[in-house]
Design an enzyme around this catalytic site. Sequence first.
Site, mmCIF file in Angstrom:
data_model
loop_
_atom_site.group_PDB
_atom_site.id
_atom_site.type_symbol
_atom_site.label_atom_id
_atom_site.label_comp_id
_atom_site.label_asym_id
_atom_site.label_seq_id
_atom_site.Cartn_x
_atom_site.Cartn_y
_atom_site.Cartn_z
ATOM 1 N N SER A 179 0.799 -1.227 0.000
ATOM 2 C CA SER A 179 0.000 0.000 0.000
ATOM 3 C C SER A 179 0.832 1.277 0.000
ATOM 4 O O SER A 179 0.365 2.309 -0.473
ATOM 5 C CB SER A 179 -0.956 0.005 1.195
ATOM 6 O OG SER A 179 -0.266 -0.144 2.408
ATOM 7 N N HIS A 207 -5.238 -2.937 -2.975
ATOM 8 C CA HIS A 207 -4.820 -1.976 -4.016
ATOM 9 C C HIS A 207 -4.669 -2.600 -5.397
ATOM 10 O O HIS A 207 -4.286 -1.904 -6.338
ATOM 11 C CB HIS A 207 -3.508 -1.302 -3.603
ATOM 12 C CG HIS A 207 -3.636 -0.537 -2.325
ATOM 13 N ND1 HIS A 207 -4.107 0.751 -2.278
ATOM 14 C CD2 HIS A 207 -3.407 -0.913 -1.048
ATOM 15 C CE1 HIS A 207 -4.139 1.147 -1.017
ATOM 16 N NE2 HIS A 207 -3.711 0.162 -0.246
ATOM 17 N N LYS A 239 -11.471 1.489 -2.107
ATOM 18 C CA LYS A 239 -10.410 1.968 -2.995
ATOM 19 C C LYS A 239 -10.932 1.988 -4.434
ATOM 20 O O LYS A 239 -11.792 2.797 -4.738
ATOM 21 C CB LYS A 239 -9.149 1.148 -2.757
ATOM 22 C CG LYS A 239 -8.521 1.649 -1.451
ATOM 23 C CD LYS A 239 -7.748 0.690 -0.649
ATOM 24 C CE LYS A 239 -7.409 1.336 0.702
ATOM 25 N NZ LYS A 239 -7.004 0.375 1.710
HETATM 26 C C1 LIG Z 1 -6.832 0.321 3.070
HETATM 27 C C2 LIG Z 1 -6.344 -1.020 3.423
HETATM 28 C C3 LIG Z 1 -7.021 -1.805 4.355
HETATM 29 C C4 LIG Z 1 -8.148 -1.264 5.181
HETATM 30 O O1 LIG Z 1 -9.327 -1.216 4.471
HETATM 31 P P1 LIG Z 1 -10.489 -0.261 5.008
HETATM 32 O O2 LIG Z 1 -11.705 -0.758 4.305
HETATM 33 O O3 LIG Z 1 -10.101 1.121 4.630
HETATM 34 O O4 LIG Z 1 -10.559 -0.463 6.485
HETATM 35 C C5 LIG Z 1 -6.607 -3.104 4.547
HETATM 36 N N1 LIG Z 1 -5.542 -3.590 3.884
HETATM 37 C C6 LIG Z 1 -4.840 -2.855 3.011
HETATM 38 C C7 LIG Z 1 -3.659 -3.452 2.318
HETATM 39 C C8 LIG Z 1 -5.213 -1.535 2.773
HETATM 40 O O5 LIG Z 1 -4.508 -0.791 1.936
#
Ligand SMILES: *Cc1c(COP(=O)(O)O)cnc(C)c1O
Length: 386
Positions: A179, A207, A239
């Site tokens: 990330s 991602h 995302k």
């Molecule tokens: C953003 C993210 C999360 C968390 O997800 P949310 O729905 O925002 O709580 C978990 N794992 C990774 C790799 C992330 O980038």
Amino acid sequence: MANGFYDFSGQLESLKQQGLYRSRRIVDGPQGILLQVDDRSVVNFCSNDYLGLANHPDVVTAFRKAADRYGVGSGSAHLICGHSSAHHGLEEELAAFTGRERALLFSTGYMANLGVISALLGRNDTVLEDRLNHASLLDGGLLSRARFQRYRHGDNVDLAQRLAECTEKALIVSDGVFSMDGDLADVPALAALAKSHQAGLLIDDAHGFGVLGNSGGGIVEHYGLSQNDVPMLLGTLGKAFGTFGAFVVGSSDLIEYLIQKARSYVFTTALPAAVAEATRASLRLLQGETWRREMLQALVARFRHGAEQLELQLMDSFTAIQPIIVGDSQRALDTSAALLEQGFWVSAIRPPTVPAGTARLRVTLSAAHEPHHVDALLEALLKVMK
Ligand SMILES: *Cc1c(COP(=O)(O)O)cnc(C)c1O
């Protein structure tokens, strides 16, 4: 006498002095390439809305219609009376999209990771995590009370040695696309190691979904891996999907087991049904509109080419995440502030989110950007990074 428990001023001051203080900016209006901040409009290079779906008219309309049909609150947890036909339909569509037997919705990715890892492991087991895994994966490992091991980033030799020492159950956990760096885990190698050591494998592709693979199926589609290779796969909806929530896909038994045992699934209110309906609309766009992925790839290439000419320190990434390493936390903050002055919002990422000494500007690109946005950002970078 004042109660010292509530005296945070020393710690707050210390964070400020280290350049680690975090603060929020207030955004007025929807997500998009232009964001309204402090009564002006700035170009957004920091969101995770990689395909530009967060404010897509089809997604907004689906949300609105579903609010008319289902109201707002889901009323309870999925296991009480909060599991609607909207949630169920989305789960079936996510299973079909990923080619897995079943899918399970969670309220956030953070909760999904806590729930899944702690449901799978107990005291004498071992969890093996890539050093650069997302905080929620690390926290899930800690919550599980399993032996907690972090292997060097992307280092299969280090991982194999640690696996060989495990006597009880072992689970390998990794981001798919990392990330804060934007690089890819070597998932085929992780799958082979897991098979040969009879270990579990959990890939969090928050991602990768929407960005990688011809139909947006993420890192497993990119590498052509099936449920047999990656039995437990997690995605988030906040995302590239542009909505909110998360999902896990895998075998029917895995999903049934998580419904029984994942505490962050059992003991929390279901997502609003309207969010599920909005996500069904965004899933159709994410899968079908391949031009969004093509546009994103073209923008990534344009940005990297320009940044290399400026001799900026990029990372080994061809995804939407394009960090520029700055090193010092205060310098990252100052550069981010200078870019904002120029009308570009790029976030400074500092420890503990990234290792000490690797503070960076995390530039993220979106299919909704146009080439001139990228060119203008490069010009501003030239100005502020000299
Ligand atoms: C953003 C993210 C999360 C968390 O997800 P949310 O729905 O925002 O709580 C978990 N794992 C990774 C790799 C992330 O980038």
